[in-house]
Scaffold this motif. Structure first.
Motif, short mmCIF file in Angstrom:
data_model
loop_
_atom_site.label_atom_id
_atom_site.label_comp_id
_atom_site.label_asym_id
_atom_site.label_seq_id
_atom_site.Cartn_x
_atom_site.Cartn_y
_atom_site.Cartn_z
N THR A 108 0.80 -1.23 0.00
CA THR A 108 0.00 0.00 0.00
C THR A 108 0.83 1.28 0.00
N ARG A 109 2.11 1.19 -0.30
CA ARG A 109 2.96 2.39 -0.32
C ARG A 109 2.56 3.34 -1.44
N PRO B 281 -3.13 -4.21 -4.45
CA PRO B 281 -2.57 -4.55 -3.13
C PRO B 281 -2.90 -6.00 -2.74
N MET B 282 -1.86 -6.79 -2.60
CA MET B 282 -2.00 -8.21 -2.25
C MET B 282 -0.77 -8.65 -1.47
N TYR C 259 -4.67 -5.75 4.29
CA TYR C 259 -5.67 -5.02 5.07
C TYR C 259 -7.10 -5.43 4.73
N ARG C 260 -7.32 -6.01 3.59
CA ARG C 260 -8.65 -6.52 3.25
C ARG C 260 -8.76 -8.03 3.39
N VAL C 261 -7.78 -8.75 2.85
CA VAL C 261 -7.91 -10.21 2.78
C VAL C 261 -7.82 -10.89 4.14
N ALA C 262 -6.96 -10.40 5.03
CA ALA C 262 -6.81 -11.07 6.33
C ALA C 262 -8.08 -10.98 7.18
N ASP D 247 -6.27 0.79 7.69
CA ASP D 247 -6.64 2.05 7.04
C ASP D 247 -5.44 2.67 6.34
N PRO D 248 -4.91 2.01 5.30
CA PRO D 248 -3.72 2.54 4.63
C PRO D 248 -4.01 3.84 3.90
N ASN D 249 -3.03 4.75 3.94
CA ASN D 249 -3.16 6.01 3.19
C ASN D 249 -1.95 6.26 2.30
N GLY D 250 -1.14 5.24 2.11
CA GLY D 250 0.05 5.38 1.28
C GLY D 250 1.30 5.76 2.05
N LEU D 251 1.10 6.34 3.25
CA LEU D 251 2.23 6.84 4.04
C LEU D 251 2.36 6.14 5.39
N ASN D 252 1.37 5.37 5.80
CA ASN D 252 1.37 4.85 7.17
C ASN D 252 1.64 3.36 7.28
N ILE D 253 2.11 2.72 6.22
CA ILE D 253 2.41 1.30 6.28
C ILE D 253 3.52 1.05 7.31
N ASN D 254 3.30 0.10 8.19
CA ASN D 254 4.24 -0.27 9.26
C ASN D 254 4.48 0.83 10.30
#
Length: 445
Positions: A51-52, A78-79, A187-190, A207-214
């Motif tokens: 999701t970056r 995103p997978m 974030y969706r599949v799990a 709730d990914p926004n492109g900047l908050n992964i990890n």
């Protein structure tokens, strides 16, 4: 020979800096595409991503590279990394690509390549592709340029595969589970897979926004998961990383359970049920000696490899083993996947929780780990481990530990870090040797 682009897990770096630029990504697409253009059939590559924010750029650059040499592109969005491996094989693609920097911050990104069998490429294949990146690759004539299309049902295909790994006669009804997806690829599949199996879910990191992964979530930052498990009185917590190929579990008391304990549980259950192949488990040099002793007591051998799930998988394939992994949470279950899959591993843990009827804090403490300490030293250049003073200190520390422990010192394959790990019966001695070596490396660096 030192690699220019590929590390221990594909190509990785800070976005818009070499090697993680759109220009190089396009060249990777051209080189990898040309390498896999074999036979007269219409060739296809499958591309997934996490999701970056930079995933859009890298996805488009890779697509340009692949199509320019005549390879069709299938985009799945995103997978998880293991989903890309699974889909590459099931869709008969010639090549699979995952755009992700795994557990790294959002500003980094990476490119992982899978062959048509769903396994990561060999060192030899990566070396051949790397040589082609800086060379000249023949482009397709205008009428043979590849096409790109996006498929919409990829998530459903992966969810079905994941659920098929869970015992058919079991359900998760009545189990309260906190799932932390690291604002990443799962974030969706799990959550969907766990919900369909009946779990009562509390979700964070979805709730990914492109900047908050990890960012303060996920398997490398489990504090949020620990707090949420305690707050909601959940039965268990599950944390994935940015590309969902690793897993960390939190028990009902909010305590972290690492990959070694999870491997012990899964391997013991497989041996109990007659499902353990090869009579052993594959782990890396970082796994705790307590795991080795636990397995030995049950007649299960532990085979160690260098750090990196690709080396674990190679050893598993060579020896016919079906369980392997890393202390960091990469768990490879060859009966279900070709690479580490955090969600599939989590389901095996949840299955044992249901079967046993025990509380997580009891079930998941399979052995008492020996005192082990790992510290990282960041460096900006050079080869600190080649410094004579560093070598002298390491030799002295090895003599101090002697037969009472282990020392593992290595350069990270994904970041500019020297990792120093010691393990032994004497906690004070372990701390002392790690600090001595870290100090020496810092001076050299």
């Amino acid at each position: 020979m030192a690699r220019k682009y590929f590390g221990t897990d594909g190509i990785r770096g800070r976005t818009n800096q070499t090697p993680m630029t759109a220009e190089i990504a396009m060249k990777v697409g051209q080189a990898a595409g040309a390498y896999f253009l074999r036979g007269t059939h219409r060739h296809r590559v499958l591309i997934g991503k996490d999701t970056r924010l930079s995933g859009y750029m890298m996805e488009n650059a890779l697509t340009a590279g692949f199509t320019s040499v005549g390879m069709d592109v299938t985009l799945v969005g995103p997978m998880p990394t293991p989903a890309v491996a699974m889909l590459t094989r099931s869709m008969r693609a010639d090549l699979g690509v995952m755009v992700s920097a795994s557990h790294n911050p959002f500003a980094d990104n990476g490119i992982k390549l899978f062959g048509p069998d769903g396994y990561k490429l060999s060192d030899e294949a990566e070396a051949a592709i790397e040589a082609m990146i800086d060379g000249t690759v023949g482009l397709a004539p205008a009428e043979a340029i590849g096409r790109a299309r996006r498929i919409e049902d990829a998530q459903g295909r992966y969810i079905q595969t994941v659920k098929a790994s869970f015992p058919e006669h079991l359900r998760l009804d009545g189990l309260r589970v906190v799932i932390d997806c690291a604002n990443g690829a799962a974030y969706r599949v799990a959550p969907t897979a766990l919900w369909e199996l009946g779990a009562e879910l509390i979700q964070i990191g979805v709730d990914p926004n492109g900047l908050n992964i990890n960012e303060k979530v996920g398997s490398t930052a489990p504090g949020a998961l620990q707090a949420k498990v305690v707050e909601t009185r959940a039965d268990i917590g599950i944390a994935l990383d940015g590309d969902a190929d690793r897993l960390i579990v939190v028990d009902d008391r909010g305590e972290i359970v690492d990959g070694d304990q999870l491997m012990a549980l899964i391997a013991a259950a497989a041996a109990r049920d007659g499902r353990l192949a090869g009579g052993g488990v594959v782990a890396t040099i970082m796994s705790n000696l307590g795991l080795e002793r636990f397995l030995a007591e049950r007649g299960i051998a532990l085979h160690r490899t260098p750090v990196g799930d690709r080396y674990v998988v190679e050893a598993m394939r060579a020896g016919g083993y079906n369980i392997g992994g890393e202390q960091s949470g990469h768990i490879v279950l060859a009966d279900h996947a070709t690479t580490g899959d955090g969600l599939i591993a989590a389901l095996q843990v949840l299955a044992e929780l249901v079967i046993s009827g025990e509380r997580a804090h009891r079930l998941l403490r399979q052995f008492d780990p020996l005192p082990q300490l790992l510290k990282n030293v960041r460096f900006s250049g050079g080869q600190p481990l080649d410094d004579d003073a560093v070598r002298t200190v390491i030799a002295e520390c090895e003599r101090e530990l002697a037969d009472a422990g282990r020392l593992v010192i290595r350069k990270s394959g994904t970041e500019p870090l020297i990792r120093v790990m010691a393990e032994g019966e004497d906690r004070a001695l372990v701390a002392r040797v790690v600090d001595r070596i870290c100090d020496a490396v810092r001076r050299a660096a």
